[in-house]
Design an enzyme around this catalytic site. Structure first.
Site, PDB file in Angstrom:
ATOM      1  N   PHE A 156      38.014  39.234  35.771  1.00 13.60           N
ATOM      2  CA  PHE A 156      37.170  39.098  35.260  1.00 13.60           C
ATOM      3  C   PHE A 156      36.283  40.363  36.100  1.00 13.60           C
ATOM      4  O   PHE A 156      35.453  41.463  35.792  1.00 13.60           O
ATOM      5  CB  PHE A 156      36.167  38.044  34.348  1.00 13.60           C
ATOM      6  CG  PHE A 156      35.443  38.035  35.736  1.00 13.60           C
ATOM      7  CD1 PHE A 156      33.691  38.228  36.498  1.00 13.60           C
ATOM      8  CD2 PHE A 156      36.028  36.820  37.103  1.00 13.60           C
ATOM      9  CE1 PHE A 156      32.717  37.855  36.874  1.00 13.60           C
ATOM     10  CE2 PHE A 156      34.546  36.608  37.824  1.00 13.60           C
ATOM     11  CZ  PHE A 156      33.665  36.556  37.096  1.00 13.60           C
ATOM     12  N   LYS A 180      48.617  42.076  32.485  1.00 13.39           N
ATOM     13  CA  LYS A 180      47.777  41.223  31.789  1.00 13.39           C
ATOM     14  C   LYS A 180      46.232  41.215  32.372  1.00 13.39           C
ATOM     15  O   LYS A 180      46.328  40.623  33.550  1.00 13.39           O
ATOM     16  CB  LYS A 180      48.362  39.295  32.076  1.00 13.39           C
ATOM     17  CG  LYS A 180      48.777  38.878  31.156  1.00 13.39           C
ATOM     18  CD  LYS A 180      47.881  37.371  31.519  1.00 13.39           C
ATOM     19  CE  LYS A 180      46.651  37.193  32.313  1.00 13.39           C
ATOM     20  NZ  LYS A 180      45.094  37.068  31.882  1.00 13.39           N
ATOM     21  N   GLU A 183      41.287  37.054  30.038  1.00 16.50           N
ATOM     22  CA  GLU A 183      41.283  36.557  29.052  1.00 16.50           C
ATOM     23  C   GLU A 183      39.650  36.616  28.790  1.00 16.50           C
ATOM     24  O   GLU A 183      38.650  36.273  27.999  1.00 16.50           O
ATOM     25  CB  GLU A 183      40.899  34.948  29.001  1.00 16.50           C
ATOM     26  CG  GLU A 183      41.413  34.015  29.676  1.00 16.50           C
ATOM     27  CD  GLU A 183      41.643  33.948  31.000  1.00 16.50           C
ATOM     28  OE1 GLU A 183      41.998  35.369  31.382  1.00 16.50           O
ATOM     29  OE2 GLU A 183      41.969  32.568  31.771  1.00 16.50           O
ATOM     30  N   ARG A 184      38.254  36.710  30.393  1.00 12.16           N
ATOM     31  CA  ARG A 184      37.419  37.032  29.370  1.00 12.16           C
ATOM     32  C   ARG A 184      36.610  37.755  29.912  1.00 12.16           C
ATOM     33  O   ARG A 184      35.557  38.287  29.252  1.00 12.16           O
ATOM     34  CB  ARG A 184      36.101  35.909  31.477  1.00 12.16           C
ATOM     35  CG  ARG A 184      36.772  34.679  31.699  1.00 12.16           C
ATOM     36  CD  ARG A 184      35.730  34.588  32.850  1.00 12.16           C
ATOM     37  NE  ARG A 184      36.935  33.269  33.520  1.00 12.16           N
ATOM     38  CZ  ARG A 184      36.515  33.079  34.651  1.00 12.16           C
ATOM     39  NH1 ARG A 184      35.437  33.612  35.834  1.00 12.16           N
ATOM     40  NH2 ARG A 184      37.217  32.096  35.450  1.00 12.16           N
ATOM     41  N   SER A 233      41.118  34.804  42.378  1.00 11.36           N
ATOM     42  CA  SER A 233      40.691  33.985  43.588  1.00 11.36           C
ATOM     43  C   SER A 233      41.817  32.997  44.151  1.00 11.36           C
ATOM     44  O   SER A 233      43.815  33.287  43.720  1.00 11.36           O
ATOM     45  CB  SER A 233      40.284  32.469  42.788  1.00 11.36           C
ATOM     46  OG  SER A 233      41.571  31.603  42.079  1.00 11.36           O
ATOM     47  N   CYS A 288      34.270  41.458  45.328  1.00 15.75           N
ATOM     48  CA  CYS A 288      35.640  40.729  46.472  1.00 15.75           C
ATOM     49  C   CYS A 288      34.982  41.407  47.940  1.00 15.75           C
ATOM     50  O   CYS A 288      35.356  41.152  48.926  1.00 15.75           O
ATOM     51  CB  CYS A 288      36.948  41.088  46.078  1.00 15.75           C
ATOM     52  SG  CYS A 288      37.182  42.709  45.898  1.00 15.75           S
ATOM     53  N   GLU A 389      33.485  30.715  49.425  1.00 18.35           N
ATOM     54  CA  GLU A 389      34.082  31.969  49.260  1.00 18.35           C
ATOM     55  C   GLU A 389      32.073  31.286  47.328  1.00 18.35           C
ATOM     56  O   GLU A 389      32.590  30.422  46.658  1.00 18.35           O
ATOM     57  CB  GLU A 389      33.694  31.841  48.063  1.00 18.35           C
ATOM     58  CG  GLU A 389      34.314  33.898  46.740  1.00 18.35           C
ATOM     59  CD  GLU A 389      35.187  34.058  46.918  1.00 18.35           C
ATOM     60  OE1 GLU A 389      36.339  33.782  46.046  1.00 18.35           O
ATOM     61  OE2 GLU A 389      35.518  35.353  46.000  1.00 18.35           O
TER      62      GLU A 389
HETATM   63  P1  NAD Z   1      41.200  33.662  39.440  1.00 19.71           P
HETATM   64  O1  NAD Z   1      41.949  33.845  39.954  1.00 19.71           O
HETATM   65  O2  NAD Z   1      40.190  33.078  37.815  1.00 19.71           O
HETATM   66  O3  NAD Z   1      41.815  34.674  37.688  1.00 19.71           O
HETATM   67  C1  NAD Z   1      42.610  36.281  37.953  1.00 19.71           C
HETATM   68  C2  NAD Z   1      43.708  36.125  36.505  1.00 19.71           C
HETATM   69  O4  NAD Z   1      44.744  35.069  36.901  1.00 19.71           O
HETATM   70  C3  NAD Z   1      42.760  35.748  35.266  1.00 19.71           C
HETATM   71  O5  NAD Z   1      44.045  37.054  34.501  1.00 19.71           O
HETATM   72  C4  NAD Z   1      43.363  34.922  34.826  1.00 19.71           C
HETATM   73  O6  NAD Z   1      43.948  34.964  33.744  1.00 19.71           O
HETATM   74  C5  NAD Z   1      45.020  34.341  35.644  1.00 19.71           C
HETATM   75  N1  NAD Z   1      44.730  32.713  36.104  1.00 19.71           N
HETATM   76  C6  NAD Z   1      43.906  31.870  36.140  1.00 19.71           C
HETATM   77  N2  NAD Z   1      44.460  30.267  36.411  1.00 19.71           N
HETATM   78  C7  NAD Z   1      45.707  31.013  36.592  1.00 19.71           C
HETATM   79  C8  NAD Z   1      46.840  29.927  36.951  1.00 19.71           C
HETATM   80  N3  NAD Z   1      46.135  28.865  37.185  1.00 19.71           N
HETATM   81  N4  NAD Z   1      48.045  30.366  36.610  1.00 19.71           N
HETATM   82  C9  NAD Z   1      47.600  31.589  36.768  1.00 19.71           C
HETATM   83  N5  NAD Z   1      47.218  32.453  36.003  1.00 19.71           N
HETATM   84  C10 NAD Z   1      45.821  31.799  36.059  1.00 19.71           C
HETATM   85  O7  NAD Z   1      39.741  35.332  39.252  1.00 19.71           O
HETATM   86  P2  NAD Z   1      38.388  35.528  38.674  1.00 19.71           P
HETATM   87  O8  NAD Z   1      37.689  34.340  38.597  1.00 19.71           O
HETATM   88  O9  NAD Z   1      38.981  36.761  37.078  1.00 19.71           O
HETATM   89  O10 NAD Z   1      37.947  36.476  39.454  1.00 19.71           O
HETATM   90  C11 NAD Z   1      37.230  36.447  40.432  1.00 19.71           C
HETATM   91  C12 NAD Z   1      37.894  35.793  41.660  1.00 19.71           C
HETATM   92  O11 NAD Z   1      38.755  36.999  41.856  1.00 19.71           O
HETATM   93  C13 NAD Z   1      37.522  35.890  43.215  1.00 19.71           C
HETATM   94  O12 NAD Z   1      38.150  34.959  43.939  1.00 19.71           O
HETATM   95  C14 NAD Z   1      37.718  36.904  43.772  1.00 19.71           C
HETATM   96  O13 NAD Z   1      37.011  37.646  45.287  1.00 19.71           O
HETATM   97  C15 NAD Z   1      38.615  38.021  43.582  1.00 19.71           C
HETATM   98  N6  NAD Z   1      38.852  39.266  44.089  1.00 19.71           N
HETATM   99  C16 NAD Z   1      40.080  39.604  44.711  1.00 19.71           C
HETATM  100  C17 NAD Z   1      39.796  41.137  44.760  1.00 19.71           C
HETATM  101  C18 NAD Z   1      40.676  41.746  46.269  1.00 19.71           C
HETATM  102  O14 NAD Z   1      41.068  42.356  45.955  1.00 19.71           O
HETATM  103  N7  NAD Z   1      41.079  40.945  47.483  1.00 19.71           N
HETATM  104  C19 NAD Z   1      39.212  42.046  44.396  1.00 19.71           C
HETATM  105  C20 NAD Z   1      38.563  41.140  42.756  1.00 19.71           C
HETATM  106  C21 NAD Z   1      38.056  39.708  42.412  1.00 19.71           C
END
Ligand code: NAD
Length: 496
Positions: A156, A180, A183-184, A233, A288, A389
């Site tokens: 998101f 994909k 969804e937020r 994450s 991130c 984090e």
């Molecule tokens: P998230 O992991 O909750 O969601 C990311 C994606 O995964 C979304 O599209 C979501 O729909 C999907 N998803 C969520 N739960 C899932 C599951 N159980 N099974 C399969 N798919 C699932 O992350 P977020 O809250 O959207 O983003 C923030 C996180 O992303 C932070 O931890 C941040 O550090 C990380 N991030 C990392 C980088 C990097 O380059 N390392 C860049 C941006 C964000």
């Protein structure tokens, strides 16, 4: 074109060149984090929608693969122009659904456009190599071929940029691509796909499927999807990496982060303060590459602490669409609650709350998820707050006696997305670059985000895989290498 939400206020999928309502009956609200207003609703697609997108992408692949690279990049040139033309509309949508300021949203789109520009170099970047006479009369050639259908799953916090670490490279190398989004924040990509539709890409080359876990699982499990890119994450990154590996799929998963900055006493403290304040509190700490822990050495403990506390207390927090606002809200009420609870944990474990952003109310936006910049001082080097984090506007200050102690502290972190150093010493900078255990290093830089022609690196629990997004890594990831060894019996002498 819709500037905020689709005309019906219901997000649709883009499959086989058509906007298609999801086959799913599950929906979720998209909420403006600054105001609490419901902007639209998004379907949580399942296997049926994913299957339709994959079949369309698979059908489009053979012809797209045969299209010369020079022709494949023409829609990307068009896309760049369209993104430039509509950058303000896109930035506004990003602010509405994500909360970051309009300037931050525009900045994110500049980085997205940069990836489109770099991918336009595919006719050069995708070339293989060859050598004549590897044995007498035998030549050897390495060529790169696209994989087929590939997919990306994104988070998101950068609704516009992160998809562009993948999409332009995937299609320029001849793959067909399914996104994909989170969804937020699905409205930004909905709008960008409306622009993609105008670029002349054949149907099925790019698709958009909205949803959550069910859609992700269906993409990973579909036998026709060859590769998965993920950003989000760490627990989800680890899960997607393992599930993809079980299916024998190529996979790259960027995870969460806990980024450190080391401030030496010889640093230019006013400059360090400004840059670190932007890194820790920009995008409300939801980057991130946001600095989350500052390790001060010697006299910097006092000088940096005093100046960062002053800078942070002056930041104007509010609705990112209002002029003069420097920091927006965090994404959800649950996220605000979690960040505030972690500040409390830090306090209980011995940290001093130098600046307290809990219980923030912004006039006229009482229902927004605001947490003001928070600084925790004297944080014990080993504590929940230094290991977790937070993903909010919270900076922890830890003190170390020297660089070796600081580096040992960084070494203990489970994450390795970014580490920065502020100094005026070349020797200290070199030692840090050499030893710091992270994939993106900043020297007098607060957000060491690699340009599109370098890989977006990340180590330890911040990355699962070997090839990263962007640059040459993207070409490697999206192509299979084929090696041809050739022998022709005699030199050609036949007369026709
Ligand atoms: P998230 O992991 O909750 O969601 C990311 C994606 O995964 C979304 O599209 C979501 O729909 C999907 N998803 C969520 N739960 C899932 C599951 N159980 N099974 C399969 N798919 C699932 O992350 P977020 O809250 O959207 O983003 C923030 C996180 O992303 C932070 O931890 C941040 O550090 C990380 N991030 C990392 C980088 C990097 O380059 N390392 C860049 C941006 C964000």
């Amino acid at each position: 074109m819709s500037v905020v939400a689709p005309p019906t206020n219901k997000v649709t999928n883009f499959i086989n060149g058509q906007w298609a309502p999801a086959q799913s009956s599950e929906w979720r609200d998209i909420v403006n984090p600054a105001t609490g207003e419901i902007l639209a609703s998004v379907p949580l697609a399942g296997a049926a929608d994913v299957n339709a997108a994959v079949e369309a992408a698979a059908a489009a692949f053979p012809e797209w693969r045969r299209t010369p690279p020079e022709d494949r990049i023409q829609p990307l040139f068009k896309l760049k122009m369209l993104l430039e033309e509509h950058i303000d509309d896109i930035a506004r949508i990003i602010t509405l659904e994500n909360g970051k300021t309009f300037a931050e949203a525009k900045g994110e789109m500049r980085r997205a456009i940069e990836n489109v520009e770099v991918a336009c170099g595919i006719p050069m970047m995708m070339q293989g190599y060859n050598l004549e006479d590897v044995a007498r009369g035998i030549d050897e050639i390495m060529i790169r071929q696209p994989l087929g259908v590939v997919a990306a799953i994104v988070p998101f916090n950068f609704p516009g940029m992160i998809a562009f670490w993948y999409l332009p490279y995937a299609i320029a190398t001849g793959n067909t691509f399914i996104l994909k989004p989170s969804e937020r924040v699905p409205l930004t990509m909905h709008y960008i796909y409306e622009l993609l539709e105008k670029t002349g890409l054949p149907k099925g080359v790019v698709s958009l499927v909205n949803g959550g876990k069910a859609a992700v699982d269906a993409l990973i499990d579909h036998p026709k999807v060859r590769a998965i890119s993920f950003v989000g994450s760490t627990p989800v990154a680890r899960y997607i990496y393992s599930r993809s590996a079980e299916q024998g799929k190529r996979c790259q998963c960027q995870g969460g982060a806990k980024n450190h900055v080391v401030v030496l006493p010889d640093a230019d403290i006013p400059m360090a303060t400004q840059i670190i304040s932007d890194s820790a509190f920009g995008c409300a700490g939801q980057r991130c590459l946001a600095v989350s822990v500052a390790v001060t050495i010697g006299e910097a403990q006092r000088t940096f602490r005093d100046s960062i506390a002053e800078a942070a207390s002056n930041l104007r927090v509010g609705n990112g669409l209002e002029a003069g606002v420097q920091m927006g809200p965090v994404i959800t009420p649950q996220s605000k609650e979690r960040v505030e609870q972690l500040i409390g944990v830090g306090e209980k474990q011995g940290a001093k709350v130098l600046l307290d952003g809990r219980n923030t109310k912004v006039p006229k936006h009482e229902t927004g998820n605001f947490v003001k910049p928070t600084i925790l001082d004297d944080v014990p080097a080993s504590s929940e707050i230094t290991d977790t984090e937070i993903f909010g506007p919270v900076l922890s200050l830890v003190h170390a006696d020297n660089m070796d102690e600081a580096l040992a502290f960084l070494e203990r972190s489970a994450y390795g997305n970014q580490a920065s150093l502020f100094t005026s010493s070349g020797a200290a900078a070199r030692q840090f670059r050499y030893q710091a255990p992270a994939g993106n290093i900043g020297i007098n830089i607060g957000v060491a985000a690699p340009m599109a022609y370098f890989p977006f690196s990340g180590w330890k629990n911040s990355f699962f895989g070997d090839l990263h997004g962007q640059g040459r890594d993207a070409i490697e990831f999206y192509t299979d290498k084929k090696v041809v060894v050739e022998r022709w019996a005699k030199e050609h002498s036949r007369k026709f």
